[in-house]
Write an enzyme that holds these catalytic residues in place. Structure first.
Site, PDB file in Angstrom:
ATOM      1  N   ILE A   1       0.801  -1.225   0.000  1.00 32.61           N
ATOM      2  CA  ILE A   1       0.000   0.000   0.000  1.00 32.61           C
ATOM      3  C   ILE A   1       0.831   1.272   0.000  1.00 32.61           C
ATOM      4  O   ILE A   1       0.295   2.363  -0.102  1.00 32.61           O
ATOM      5  CB  ILE A   1      -0.983   0.038   1.212  1.00 32.61           C
ATOM      6  CG1 ILE A   1      -0.237  -0.212   2.527  1.00 32.61           C
ATOM      7  CG2 ILE A   1      -2.132  -0.954   1.011  1.00 32.61           C
ATOM      8  CD1 ILE A   1      -1.125  -0.047   3.759  1.00 32.61           C
TER       9      ILE A   1
ATOM     10  N   GLU B   1       5.042   2.792  -1.047  1.00 35.53           N
ATOM     11  CA  GLU B   1       6.436   2.529  -1.392  1.00 35.53           C
ATOM     12  C   GLU B   1       7.193   3.842  -1.396  1.00 35.53           C
ATOM     13  O   GLU B   1       6.868   4.755  -2.160  1.00 35.53           O
ATOM     14  CB  GLU B   1       6.511   1.844  -2.762  1.00 35.53           C
ATOM     15  CG  GLU B   1       7.910   1.774  -3.319  1.00 35.53           C
ATOM     16  CD  GLU B   1       8.269   0.388  -3.827  1.00 35.53           C
ATOM     17  OE1 GLU B   1       7.445  -0.191  -4.548  1.00 35.53           O
ATOM     18  OE2 GLU B   1       9.369  -0.092  -3.479  1.00 35.53           O
ATOM     19  N   GLY B   2       8.153   3.951  -0.499  1.00 33.65           N
ATOM     20  CA  GLY B   2       8.962   5.173  -0.441  1.00 33.65           C
ATOM     21  C   GLY B   2      10.420   4.841  -0.647  1.00 33.65           C
ATOM     22  O   GLY B   2      10.764   3.712  -1.001  1.00 33.65           O
TER      23      GLY B   2
ATOM     24  N   PHE C   1      12.711   4.827   1.658  1.00 36.86           N
ATOM     25  CA  PHE C   1      13.306   4.098   2.767  1.00 36.86           C
ATOM     26  C   PHE C   1      12.459   2.933   3.277  1.00 36.86           C
ATOM     27  O   PHE C   1      12.824   2.290   4.241  1.00 36.86           O
ATOM     28  CB  PHE C   1      13.607   5.060   3.923  1.00 36.86           C
ATOM     29  CG  PHE C   1      14.482   6.198   3.512  1.00 36.86           C
ATOM     30  CD1 PHE C   1      15.806   5.985   3.190  1.00 36.86           C
ATOM     31  CD2 PHE C   1      13.966   7.489   3.421  1.00 36.86           C
ATOM     32  CE1 PHE C   1      16.623   7.027   2.793  1.00 36.86           C
ATOM     33  CE2 PHE C   1      14.780   8.543   3.016  1.00 36.86           C
ATOM     34  CZ  PHE C   1      16.111   8.320   2.697  1.00 36.86           C
ATOM     35  N   SER C   2      11.302   2.723   2.650  1.00 36.03           N
ATOM     36  CA  SER C   2      10.464   1.629   3.150  1.00 36.03           C
ATOM     37  C   SER C   2       9.410   1.211   2.137  1.00 36.03           C
ATOM     38  O   SER C   2       9.116   1.930   1.186  1.00 36.03           O
ATOM     39  CB  SER C   2       9.754   2.064   4.426  1.00 36.03           C
ATOM     40  OG  SER C   2       8.630   2.848   4.108  1.00 36.03           O
ATOM     41  N   SER C   3       8.842   0.035   2.402  1.00 32.61           N
ATOM     42  CA  SER C   3       7.633  -0.382   1.684  1.00 32.61           C
ATOM     43  C   SER C   3       6.604  -0.717   2.741  1.00 32.61           C
ATOM     44  O   SER C   3       6.950  -1.275   3.782  1.00 32.61           O
ATOM     45  CB  SER C   3       7.908  -1.610   0.823  1.00 32.61           C
ATOM     46  OG  SER C   3       8.859  -1.299  -0.162  1.00 32.61           O
ATOM     47  N   VAL C   4       5.345  -0.364   2.491  1.00 32.70           N
ATOM     48  CA  VAL C   4       4.297  -0.644   3.473  1.00 32.70           C
ATOM     49  C   VAL C   4       3.291  -1.615   2.863  1.00 32.70           C
ATOM     50  O   VAL C   4       2.863  -1.454   1.720  1.00 32.70           O
ATOM     51  CB  VAL C   4       3.602   0.668   3.926  1.00 32.70           C
ATOM     52  CG1 VAL C   4       2.514   0.362   4.955  1.00 32.70           C
ATOM     53  CG2 VAL C   4       4.626   1.635   4.528  1.00 32.70           C
TER      54      VAL C   4
ATOM     55  N   LYS D   1       5.236  -1.972   7.940  1.00 32.91           N
ATOM     56  CA  LYS D   1       6.244  -1.127   7.308  1.00 32.91           C
ATOM     57  C   LYS D   1       7.599  -1.814   7.339  1.00 32.91           C
ATOM     58  O   LYS D   1       8.202  -1.996   8.392  1.00 32.91           O
ATOM     59  CB  LYS D   1       6.309   0.229   8.029  1.00 32.91           C
ATOM     60  CG  LYS D   1       7.350   1.181   7.446  1.00 32.91           C
ATOM     61  CD  LYS D   1       7.192   2.603   7.961  1.00 32.91           C
ATOM     62  CE  LYS D   1       8.275   3.513   7.397  1.00 32.91           C
ATOM     63  NZ  LYS D   1       8.050   4.926   7.709  1.00 32.91           N
TER      64      LYS D   1
ATOM     65  N   ASP E   1       9.082  15.962   8.181  1.00 33.27           N
ATOM     66  CA  ASP E   1       8.558  15.509   6.883  1.00 33.27           C
ATOM     67  C   ASP E   1       7.029  15.600   6.890  1.00 33.27           C
ATOM     68  O   ASP E   1       6.335  14.668   6.483  1.00 33.27           O
ATOM     69  CB  ASP E   1       9.031  14.074   6.607  1.00 33.27           C
ATOM     70  CG  ASP E   1       8.890  13.681   5.144  1.00 33.27           C
ATOM     71  OD1 ASP E   1       8.754  14.583   4.290  1.00 33.27           O
ATOM     72  OD2 ASP E   1       8.910  12.470   4.857  1.00 33.27           O
TER      73      ASP E   1
HETATM   74  P1  ADP Z   1       7.786   6.112   4.012  1.00 32.41           P
HETATM   75  O1  ADP Z   1       8.884   6.377   4.991  1.00 32.41           O
HETATM   76  O2  ADP Z   1       8.159   5.110   2.987  1.00 32.41           O
HETATM   77  O3  ADP Z   1       7.200   7.366   3.436  1.00 32.41           O
HETATM   78  P2  ADP Z   1       5.343   5.926   5.604  1.00 32.41           P
HETATM   79  O4  ADP Z   1       5.410   5.544   7.033  1.00 32.41           O
HETATM   80  O5  ADP Z   1       5.114   7.349   5.294  1.00 32.41           O
HETATM   81  O6  ADP Z   1       6.644   5.377   4.881  1.00 32.41           O
HETATM   82  O7  ADP Z   1       4.210   5.057   4.890  1.00 32.41           O
HETATM   83  C1  ADP Z   1       4.028   5.133   3.493  1.00 32.41           C
HETATM   84  C2  ADP Z   1       2.557   5.059   3.161  1.00 32.41           C
HETATM   85  O8  ADP Z   1       1.984   3.853   3.661  1.00 32.41           O
HETATM   86  C3  ADP Z   1       1.727   6.177   3.797  1.00 32.41           C
HETATM   87  O9  ADP Z   1       1.732   7.337   3.006  1.00 32.41           O
HETATM   88  C4  ADP Z   1       0.355   5.531   3.871  1.00 32.41           C
HETATM   89  O10 ADP Z   1      -0.315   5.644   2.634  1.00 32.41           O
HETATM   90  C5  ADP Z   1       0.674   4.077   4.135  1.00 32.41           C
HETATM   91  N1  ADP Z   1       0.614   3.808   5.584  1.00 32.41           N
HETATM   92  C6  ADP Z   1       1.596   3.964   6.488  1.00 32.41           C
HETATM   93  N2  ADP Z   1       1.181   3.627   7.719  1.00 32.41           N
HETATM   94  C7  ADP Z   1      -0.117   3.272   7.606  1.00 32.41           C
HETATM   95  C8  ADP Z   1      -1.134   2.825   8.531  1.00 32.41           C
HETATM   96  N3  ADP Z   1      -0.873   2.661   9.839  1.00 32.41           N
HETATM   97  N4  ADP Z   1      -2.373   2.574   8.043  1.00 32.41           N
HETATM   98  C9  ADP Z   1      -2.626   2.694   6.737  1.00 32.41           C
HETATM   99  N5  ADP Z   1      -1.722   3.100   5.829  1.00 32.41           N
HETATM  100  C10 ADP Z   1      -0.482   3.388   6.239  1.00 32.41           C
HETATM  101 MG    MG Z   2       6.109   8.866   4.284  1.00 36.58          MG
END
Ligand code: ADP
Ligand code: MG
Length: 396
Positions: A29, A31-32, A34-37, A55, A142
């Site tokens: 859901i 993808e950045g 530094f991470s994939s969620v 995450k 951020d």
């Molecule tokens: P990154 O460091 O890759 O930006 P984030 O923590 O911002 O990682 O998460 C990336 C995306 O994943 C968020 O913009 C959001 O859309 C989704 N996401 C993150 N945490 C949650 C959560 N607890 N519930 C639903 N979606 C989430």
């Molecule tokens: Mg983010």
């Protein structure tokens, strides 16, 4: 596509096998850099099924950095519109932070249809999250809509992503306390090693003038093996300056105080009031500065920079914009520039009607708060706690 996502999910199960015992991973859901969620479902003890956001941090992240992100969530999260953490898994260099899943809308998809009241509540809840984390001495650094989850229907809000967070000088987050000494202090400017004010040197004609470089003394050096950009940048300034000896003051730059998050909240409000996202789009700092000057005025920007010992030169004067006029103009033009199928006149009148509606529903207090959030000087900028007391939120 789906094939790639399935491959990624498989790789995640392989990297952290324990996950498979608890979660059925359904989708990716986010993808950045530094991470994939991922979205995962778990069967709870009572038989119910619950959704979680998983995450997966990139394995090359510094262990302290990862632990700090987790500590922000565990210490400050789970209340006041800040996301909490449910579990954390680790195998070797793979870390997965598990959070409750929150369904949310992307701001780009809803910005055109938000009412003024929705905008007001959104900013109120964002400021509430900021007040909370700032109380713990966390600077998020951020703040943007992608990191502030918004569920329009259920009116839920959650600040996520402490991947870039830093601590204030008196932070309560143990892992955000800078442990290693500032690289510059150790190697180049040993005289600045003490936080005590340095003696003021007087200029005389025989001496070279003393220049003051304001240097932020909490930097990223601790987190990487390399010297951080702040140090490199300052080192360049030191080398370019013909005017040794230097006096270094401990005044933190705006990027290292909580005021930076408040500025970001201001840019989000500007975006929501004007119906434009992203509002600013710059490929480098100079372009960013120019865009800011275009809105806030070149003279005002030069003056604010001067207060921090920085000189800004602008080839022509850019007047400060009236924020209300700016937002209403951009709003009114939006539909017209989108080029829908309707004839231009019908579009124009629809845009004008939309703009007229906003004129009626958005009070002056909204633009007054915007002006305070976008104060160019971080030392006089309104704080999140003060902003919550603003007349715009009187009834909340
Ligand atoms: P990154 O460091 O890759 O930006 P984030 O923590 O911002 O990682 O998460 C990336 C995306 O994943 C968020 O913009 C959001 O859309 C989704 N996401 C993150 N945490 C949650 C959560 N607890 N519930 C639903 N979606 C989430
Ligand atoms: Mg983010």
């Amino acid at each position: 596509d789906r094939g790639d996502v399935e491959l990624d999910i498989e790789l995640l199960y392989k990297a952290v096998p324990q996950l498979a015992k608890v979660f059925h991973i359904i989708d990716k859901i986010g993808e950045g850099t530094f991470s994939s969620v991922y979205l995962g479902q778990a069967q709870m003890r009572d038989g119910t099924k619950e959704l979680f956001a998983l995450k997966h941090l990139i394995p090359t992240s510094h262990p302290t950095r990862i632990a700090a992100e987790l500590q922000c969530l565990t210490v400050a999260g789970g209340r006041e519109n800040v996301m909490g953490v449910a579990y954390c898994f680790r195998k070797d260099d793979h870390v997965v932070i598990v959070m409750p899943y929150m369904e949310h809308q992307a701001i780009v998809d809803v910005i055109g249809s938000l009412s003024f009241e929705e905008v007001r509540l959104y900013i109120y809840h964002l400021l509430k999250a900021l007040r909370h984390i700032h109380q713990f001495g966390i600077i998020h650094r951020d703040i943007k809509p992608n990191n502030f989850l918004y569920n329009r229907k259920s009116k839920l809000y959650a600040l996520v992503d402490f991947g870039l967070a830093q601590g204030t000088a008196d932070t309560q987050i143990e892992l955000l306390k800078p442990l290693r000494k500032h690289w510059l202090k150790e190697h180049i400017l040993p005289s600045a090693a003490s936080r005590a004010p340095l003696p003021v040197r007087t200029q005389s004609s025989s001496q070279k003038p003393v220049r003051t470089i304001q240097q932020d003394l909490t930097c990223n050096c601790y987190f990487t093996e390399r010297v951080c950009n702040i140090c490199i940048h300052t080192l360049k300034q030191v080398k370019q300056s013909s005017s040794y000896p230097l006096t270094v003051t401990n005044v933190a730059l705006s990027s290292c105080t909580a005021a930076i998050d408040v500025w970001s909240a201001g840019v989000i409000l500007l975006s929501l009031l004007s119906g434009r996202y992203p509002f600013f789009k710059a490929s480098d700092d100079m372009i960013a500065l120019t865009q800011i000057m275009t809105i806030r005025g070149s003279r005002e920007t030069i003056q604010a920079a001067k207060a921090f010992g920085k000189a800004v030169v602008c080839s022509r004067e850019l007047p400060r914009q009236d924020l209300r006029t700016l937002c209403e103009t951009l709003r009114g033009r939006k539909l017209v520039s989108q080029g829908a199928k309707e004839p231009p006149m019908a579009l124009l009148s629809r845009a004008q009607r939309g703009a007229a509606k906003w004129r009626k529903t958005s009070p002056d207090t909204a633009y007054d708060l915007l002006d305070r959030l976008l104060d160019l000087n971080p030392t006089t900028r309104i704080t999140a706690a003060q902003a919550l007391q603003h007349p715009l939120f009187r009834d909340l």
